[in-house]
Structures are given as C-alpha cells and as structure tokens.
Write a protein that holds these residues in place. Structure first.
Motif, PDB file in Angstrom:
ATOM      1  N   CYS A 131     -27.157  59.922  20.638  1.00  0.00           N
ATOM      2  CA  CYS A 131     -28.242  58.930  20.616  1.00  0.00           C
ATOM      3  C   CYS A 131     -28.816  58.740  22.017  1.00  0.00           C
ATOM      4  O   CYS A 131     -30.040  58.628  22.186  1.00  0.00           O
ATOM      5  CB  CYS A 131     -27.740  57.603  20.066  1.00  0.00           C
ATOM      6  N   ASP A 132     -27.929  58.723  23.010  1.00  0.00           N
ATOM      7  CA  ASP A 132     -28.392  58.635  24.400  1.00  0.00           C
ATOM      8  C   ASP A 132     -29.311  59.811  24.729  1.00  0.00           C
ATOM      9  O   ASP A 132     -30.379  59.640  25.337  1.00  0.00           O
ATOM     10  CB  ASP A 132     -27.202  58.647  25.369  1.00  0.00           C
ATOM     11  N   ASN A 154     -27.640  60.123  33.303  1.00  0.00           N
ATOM     12  CA  ASN A 154     -26.983  61.365  32.907  1.00  0.00           C
ATOM     13  C   ASN A 154     -27.633  61.970  31.662  1.00  0.00           C
ATOM     14  O   ASN A 154     -27.767  63.190  31.543  1.00  0.00           O
ATOM     15  CB  ASN A 154     -25.496  61.116  32.647  1.00  0.00           C
ATOM     16  N   ALA A 155     -28.015  61.103  30.720  1.00  0.00           N
ATOM     17  CA  ALA A 155     -28.654  61.598  29.497  1.00  0.00           C
ATOM     18  C   ALA A 155     -29.996  62.255  29.800  1.00  0.00           C
ATOM     19  O   ALA A 155     -30.327  63.308  29.220  1.00  0.00           O
ATOM     20  CB  ALA A 155     -28.830  60.453  28.502  1.00  0.00           C
ATOM     21  N   SER A 195     -37.701  52.259  31.208  1.00  0.00           N
ATOM     22  CA  SER A 195     -38.127  51.954  29.840  1.00  0.00           C
ATOM     23  C   SER A 195     -36.945  52.000  28.882  1.00  0.00           C
ATOM     24  O   SER A 195     -36.784  51.117  28.027  1.00  0.00           O
ATOM     25  CB  SER A 195     -39.201  52.945  29.395  1.00  0.00           C
ATOM     26  N   ILE A 196     -36.088  53.019  29.015  1.00  0.00           N
ATOM     27  CA  ILE A 196     -34.931  53.148  28.126  1.00  0.00           C
ATOM     28  C   ILE A 196     -33.954  52.002  28.371  1.00  0.00           C
ATOM     29  O   ILE A 196     -33.422  51.407  27.421  1.00  0.00           O
ATOM     30  CB  ILE A 196     -34.221  54.501  28.352  1.00  0.00           C
ATOM     31  N   VAL A 197     -33.693  51.687  29.627  1.00  0.00           N
ATOM     32  CA  VAL A 197     -32.757  50.609  29.966  1.00  0.00           C
ATOM     33  C   VAL A 197     -33.206  49.294  29.343  1.00  0.00           C
ATOM     34  O   VAL A 197     -32.401  48.560  28.760  1.00  0.00           O
ATOM     35  CB  VAL A 197     -32.624  50.475  31.497  1.00  0.00           C
ATOM     36  N   ASN A 198     -34.484  48.995  29.442  1.00  0.00           N
ATOM     37  CA  ASN A 198     -35.001  47.733  28.923  1.00  0.00           C
ATOM     38  C   ASN A 198     -35.082  47.714  27.400  1.00  0.00           C
ATOM     39  O   ASN A 198     -34.729  46.723  26.761  1.00  0.00           O
ATOM     40  CB  ASN A 198     -36.384  47.459  29.512  1.00  0.00           C
ATOM     41  N   ASP A 199     -35.530  48.826  26.818  1.00  0.00           N
ATOM     42  CA  ASP A 199     -35.744  48.853  25.366  1.00  0.00           C
ATOM     43  C   ASP A 199     -34.438  48.896  24.579  1.00  0.00           C
ATOM     44  O   ASP A 199     -34.365  48.372  23.460  1.00  0.00           O
ATOM     45  CB  ASP A 199     -36.599  50.069  24.981  1.00  0.00           C
ATOM     46  N   PHE A 200     -33.397  49.506  25.148  1.00  0.00           N
ATOM     47  CA  PHE A 200     -32.146  49.679  24.407  1.00  0.00           C
ATOM     48  C   PHE A 200     -30.950  48.996  25.075  1.00  0.00           C
ATOM     49  O   PHE A 200     -29.806  49.301  24.773  1.00  0.00           O
ATOM     50  CB  PHE A 200     -31.859  51.178  24.220  1.00  0.00           C
ATOM     51  N   ASN A 201     -31.232  48.072  25.992  1.00  0.00           N
ATOM     52  CA  ASN A 201     -30.207  47.225  26.612  1.00  0.00           C
ATOM     53  C   ASN A 201     -29.069  48.046  27.238  1.00  0.00           C
ATOM     54  O   ASN A 201     -27.895  47.895  26.888  1.00  0.00           O
ATOM     55  CB  ASN A 201     -29.628  46.241  25.597  1.00  0.00           C
ATOM     56  N   TYR A 202     -29.435  48.912  28.179  1.00  0.00           N
ATOM     57  CA  TYR A 202     -28.448  49.677  28.935  1.00  0.00           C
ATOM     58  C   TYR A 202     -28.134  49.015  30.285  1.00  0.00           C
ATOM     59  O   TYR A 202     -27.603  49.672  31.167  1.00  0.00           O
ATOM     60  CB  TYR A 202     -28.952  51.097  29.203  1.00  0.00           C
ATOM     61  N   ARG A 203     -28.475  47.764  30.427  1.00  0.00           N
ATOM     62  CA  ARG A 203     -28.237  47.092  31.711  1.00  0.00           C
ATOM     63  C   ARG A 203     -26.744  47.105  32.037  1.00  0.00           C
ATOM     64  O   ARG A 203     -25.908  46.743  31.212  1.00  0.00           O
ATOM     65  CB  ARG A 203     -28.754  45.664  31.661  1.00  0.00           C
ATOM     66  N   GLY A 204     -26.419  47.510  33.259  1.00  0.00           N
ATOM     67  CA  GLY A 204     -25.031  47.662  33.671  1.00  0.00           C
ATOM     68  C   GLY A 204     -24.452  49.017  33.300  1.00  0.00           C
ATOM     69  O   GLY A 204     -23.359  49.369  33.714  1.00  0.00           O
ATOM     70  N   ARG A 205     -25.211  49.784  32.499  1.00  0.00           N
ATOM     71  CA  ARG A 205     -24.775  51.133  32.092  1.00  0.00           C
ATOM     72  C   ARG A 205     -25.888  52.141  32.383  1.00  0.00           C
ATOM     73  O   ARG A 205     -26.054  53.135  31.667  1.00  0.00           O
ATOM     74  CB  ARG A 205     -24.420  51.140  30.605  1.00  0.00           C
ATOM     75  N   GLU A 206     -26.621  51.886  33.450  1.00  0.00           N
ATOM     76  CA  GLU A 206     -27.760  52.742  33.773  1.00  0.00           C
ATOM     77  C   GLU A 206     -27.349  54.193  34.005  1.00  0.00           C
ATOM     78  O   GLU A 206     -28.141  55.115  33.782  1.00  0.00           O
ATOM     79  CB  GLU A 206     -28.490  52.206  35.015  1.00  0.00           C
ATOM     80  N   ALA A 248     -16.414  25.228  32.797  1.00  0.00           N
ATOM     81  CA  ALA A 248     -16.370  26.374  31.898  1.00  0.00           C
ATOM     82  C   ALA A 248     -17.035  27.543  32.601  1.00  0.00           C
ATOM     83  O   ALA A 248     -18.160  27.428  33.093  1.00  0.00           O
ATOM     84  CB  ALA A 248     -17.085  26.061  30.588  1.00  0.00           C
ATOM     85  N   VAL A 249     -16.328  28.671  32.665  1.00  0.00           N
ATOM     86  CA  VAL A 249     -16.840  29.838  33.383  1.00  0.00           C
ATOM     87  C   VAL A 249     -16.795  31.051  32.472  1.00  0.00           C
ATOM     88  O   VAL A 249     -15.730  31.453  32.013  1.00  0.00           O
ATOM     89  CB  VAL A 249     -16.020  30.121  34.663  1.00  0.00           C
ATOM     90  N   GLN A 250     -17.956  31.611  32.208  1.00  0.00           N
ATOM     91  CA  GLN A 250     -18.044  32.849  31.439  1.00  0.00           C
ATOM     92  C   GLN A 250     -18.019  34.019  32.411  1.00  0.00           C
ATOM     93  O   GLN A 250     -18.884  34.145  33.278  1.00  0.00           O
ATOM     94  CB  GLN A 250     -19.323  32.878  30.603  1.00  0.00           C
ATOM     95  N   ILE A 251     -17.017  34.884  32.259  1.00  0.00           N
ATOM     96  CA  ILE A 251     -16.845  36.014  33.172  1.00  0.00           C
ATOM     97  C   ILE A 251     -17.046  37.309  32.392  1.00  0.00           C
ATOM     98  O   ILE A 251     -16.169  37.747  31.649  1.00  0.00           O
ATOM     99  CB  ILE A 251     -15.449  35.992  33.838  1.00  0.00           C
ATOM    100  N   ASP A 252     -18.219  37.888  32.544  1.00  0.00           N
ATOM    101  CA  ASP A 252     -18.545  39.123  31.844  1.00  0.00           C
ATOM    102  C   ASP A 252     -18.477  40.305  32.800  1.00  0.00           C
ATOM    103  O   ASP A 252     -18.197  40.144  33.993  1.00  0.00           O
ATOM    104  CB  ASP A 252     -19.928  39.018  31.199  1.00  0.00           C
ATOM    105  N   SER A 253     -18.737  41.488  32.277  1.00  0.00           N
ATOM    106  CA  SER A 253     -18.620  42.712  33.076  1.00  0.00           C
ATOM    107  C   SER A 253     -19.508  42.622  34.311  1.00  0.00           C
ATOM    108  O   SER A 253     -20.687  42.258  34.218  1.00  0.00           O
ATOM    109  CB  SER A 253     -19.030  43.922  32.238  1.00  0.00           C
ATOM    110  N   PRO A 254     -18.969  42.945  35.478  1.00  0.00           N
ATOM    111  CA  PRO A 254     -19.755  42.865  36.714  1.00  0.00           C
ATOM    112  C   PRO A 254     -20.794  43.976  36.789  1.00  0.00           C
ATOM    113  O   PRO A 254     -20.744  44.954  36.037  1.00  0.00           O
ATOM    114  CB  PRO A 254     -18.693  43.029  37.815  1.00  0.00           C
ATOM    115  N   SER A 255     -21.724  43.820  37.699  1.00  0.00           N
ATOM    116  CA  SER A 255     -22.753  44.846  37.898  1.00  0.00           C
ATOM    117  C   SER A 255     -22.133  46.073  38.553  1.00  0.00           C
ATOM    118  O   SER A 255     -21.014  46.040  39.077  1.00  0.00           O
ATOM    119  CB  SER A 255     -23.868  44.298  38.794  1.00  0.00           C
ATOM    120  N   LYS A 256     -22.881  47.158  38.535  1.00  0.00           N
ATOM    121  CA  LYS A 256     -22.401  48.393  39.161  1.00  0.00           C
ATOM    122  C   LYS A 256     -22.127  48.173  40.644  1.00  0.00           C
ATOM    123  O   LYS A 256     -21.096  48.639  41.172  1.00  0.00           O
ATOM    124  CB  LYS A 256     -23.436  49.502  38.975  1.00  0.00           C
ATOM    125  N   ASP A 257     -23.004  47.466  41.339  1.00  0.00           N
ATOM    126  CA  ASP A 257     -22.793  47.212  42.774  1.00  0.00           C
ATOM    127  C   ASP A 257     -21.512  46.427  43.007  1.00  0.00           C
ATOM    128  O   ASP A 257     -20.768  46.711  43.953  1.00  0.00           O
ATOM    129  CB  ASP A 257     -23.985  46.451  43.363  1.00  0.00           C
TER     130      ASP A 257
END
Length: 347
Positions: free
Chosen positions: A257-258, A290-291, A274-285, A138-147
C-alpha cells in the motif's frame, strides 16, 4: 498537560497529589513513573512505595493511601493497568472517594501501561481525568518525533561511552523500529559490540535484530524485484522467529500500500508531503521516503496486480483448510514472477 510541566514538578519536588500517565510510548511512561517515585520517596522504599497491578482491593488501597509515610515527606502508591471499565460499580465509586480525599502526604499514580484508554470515548477515564484537574496532573505520552528519537539514541550511545552521527542514528531508527524500549535495548547491544568509540552502520548490521516490519519491507523489495531466492529466505527467517502468518501478510499488504500510494502520487505530480498529510504518516515519514524511492522503478499496473494478489491471499489464509505457509510462499512466487524483468512504464 505537557511533559514539560511534569519534568518541572519532578525537578522542584513540588508534586501534585494525583498523576495519570497514559499514551502509546511504553518506555517513557515507565521512565516518568520511576522519576516521580525516585524523587518523592527518600527513605524506606519498601514502606513508602506501594504498587498494585490490575484492579486493587479497595480496602487495601485505602489503607495504603492513608498510612503516613515513614521518615519521608511523601509516599507513593502506584496503580498499574487498572481496568476502569472492568471495575464493579461499587469499587469505581469507592475509587473516586479515595481520589477526592487523598492526604497531602500521598502521591497516587495511575500508570496505564498495557491497558489502553481513550480520553474521548471512555466515560470512566474521562471522569478520572476530570478528578485530576484540582490537584493532579494527567500526561499523555505518545510516540516521540523522529528528531526526539535521534536525540534519545545519541544520549544512549553517550551513556555507553560511544558516539553516533545522525545518519547512523537514522539508520538504527529505520532498521530496528520505533519503540523506545526496543531501541534502548538495541543501542545498548550495538554499543557493547562496538566496545566504545563511534558507532557505524557495520556495527548495526552485525548485531541489530530487525523487527518484523523492517523484514517485511525487505521482503516487499525482494518480491517486487523478482528476487525469489532472497524473498524465500526472508520467509524462512520470519517463520523461524515464529511470526504469525496472518500478521506477516497484513504487514506485507501495508508495505505494498505504501508503494502504491507513492507511485500514484508520483504519477499525479504529488510529492512526499502530500502522502504524509493525506494518509497520516506523521512520525513515519521515512516509510514514505523509502516507498517513493522503491516505487520509482515499478509501474502502477504491476502494483495494482500485487494488491489483487494480496487480497486473494488474505481470503485464502483465513480459510480453515489453508496451509498458511503455503499460501504465503505461493503469494511470494506469484508477485516475484510478475515483477521479474518488468520495466517501469512511463505515464
């Protein structure tokens, strides 16, 4: 299980009997399903590769699974978008029997494409995952990282006899959206326009189509700067593309909101991490980056006013009597008026 294990099995041809491919990234799910079938089915694809969409007829599925392959070591049976929760109890029981008695010559692939599954809450899907623990994967394939996306774009450019540097690839990622299906199409189009050689930002701007989310950020920048003409032009474009007004408003609310989070973080001495961690922007940094850039010229009181106007517009647009375009245009005018000539306050 990891994608690395799946790639190893595809490379060696040492396949499991059962594959469960699921997750958020549609392009990669389809890509790996095709890699399995291309490698496993070596002859007579019309016989050795059988596909079922939705909930299959159990008798037909059993026949497909148990028929021996023709001049090939393996045969593949692909179940695409089988709605496990929508199956009758008898069919669900029969499906489990089929899975537990798969012949060694058969590879059964569950490809969850548009049907979304939850490995923690869906009881039948959890049972399916447990059945894969014996001779399955079973393989879960989610959105890849920016890199990973940047590397994907570079490979796609190379495939089209082009090259691209990292800043331009990042610009495509931020301009055209995150889905690999969409990015692949946009990159192919950009490369065709460039006609080979190095891809530039000018090539991207000439032919790339911005998704609604990208246009929404342009709209947020325009209205917050008091550029009413630019903002109305973006509204026109969004309606021309037949975007749903409620979705436009929802996305615009997200953009503000951003901005509010970025400004609040700056006022309190916090940074991007802090924003990335507190509001789960991982992968959308990039959204946070920009905000923070755009919020630097705005004051917190103005952004609070914008959020109130957005909330009022949300109530209006969901009213049966409201003309939805008029609600959006009035909102743009109100925010644009509030933002025109406003100075950044010091806190």
């Amino acid at each position: 299980m990891s994608i690395a294990m799946l790639e190893k099995q595809i490379k060696t041809g040492d396949f499991a009997n059962l594959y469960i491919i699921y997750g958020d990234e549609d392009y990669l799910k389809s890509y790996y399903c095709k890699k399995i079938t291309d490698k496993a089915v070596t002859n007579f694809e019309s016989f050795n590769l059988q596909r079922f969409d939705g909930i299959p007829d159990m008798a037909q599925l059993a026949a497909a699974v148990n028929n021996l392959p023709l001049m090939s070591a393996k045969k593949c049976v692909v179940l695409r978008d089988t709605d496990l929760k929508g199956m009758k109890a008898g069919d669900w029981k029969e499906l489990q029997n089929i899975i537990t008695s798969l012949p060694p010559e058969c590879i059964l692939i569950f490809h969850f494409d548009s049907v979304k599954v939850n490995a923690k809450k869906d009881e039948r899907f959890k049972k399916l995952l447990s059945l894969a623990k014996g001779n399955g994967l079973a393989v879960q394939i989610d959105s890849p990282s920016k890199d990973d996306i940047i590397k994907f774009l570079a490979k796609r450019a190379q495939k089209n006899s082009c090259s691209i540097d990292r800043p331009t690839a990042e610009y495509i990622f931020e301009t055209c959206g995150e889905g690999l299906n969409n990015l692949a199409c946009e990159m192919d189009k950009i490369c065709a326009f460039a006609g080979g050689g190095k891809i530039t930002k000018e090539h991207v701007d000439a032919v790339a189509i911005k998704p609604m989310t990208s246009s929404i950020y342009d709209l947020a920048r325009a209205v917050s700067s008091g550029k009413l003409g630019v903002a109305m032009g973006i509204i026109d474009e969004l309606f021309y593309r037949k975007e749903e007004p409620v979705i436009i408003l929802s996305a615009l609310s997200g953009a503000f909101c951003d901005l509010y989070r970025a400004k609040a973080a700056a006022v309190s001495g916090q940074g991007q991490t802090s924003i990335v961690n507190d509001f789960n922007y991982r992968g959308r940094e990039f959204r946070v980056r920009n905000a923070m850039r755009d919020a630097a010229r705005l004051d917190l009181g103005f952004l609070e006013q914008c959020l109130k106007l957005l909330m009022q517009a949300d109530l209006k647009i969901k009213s049966a009597r409201a003309d939805k375009r008029t609600v959006l245009e009035e909102l743009v005018v109100e925010i644009s008026k509030a933002g025109a000539g406003r100075k950044n306050a010091s806190y």
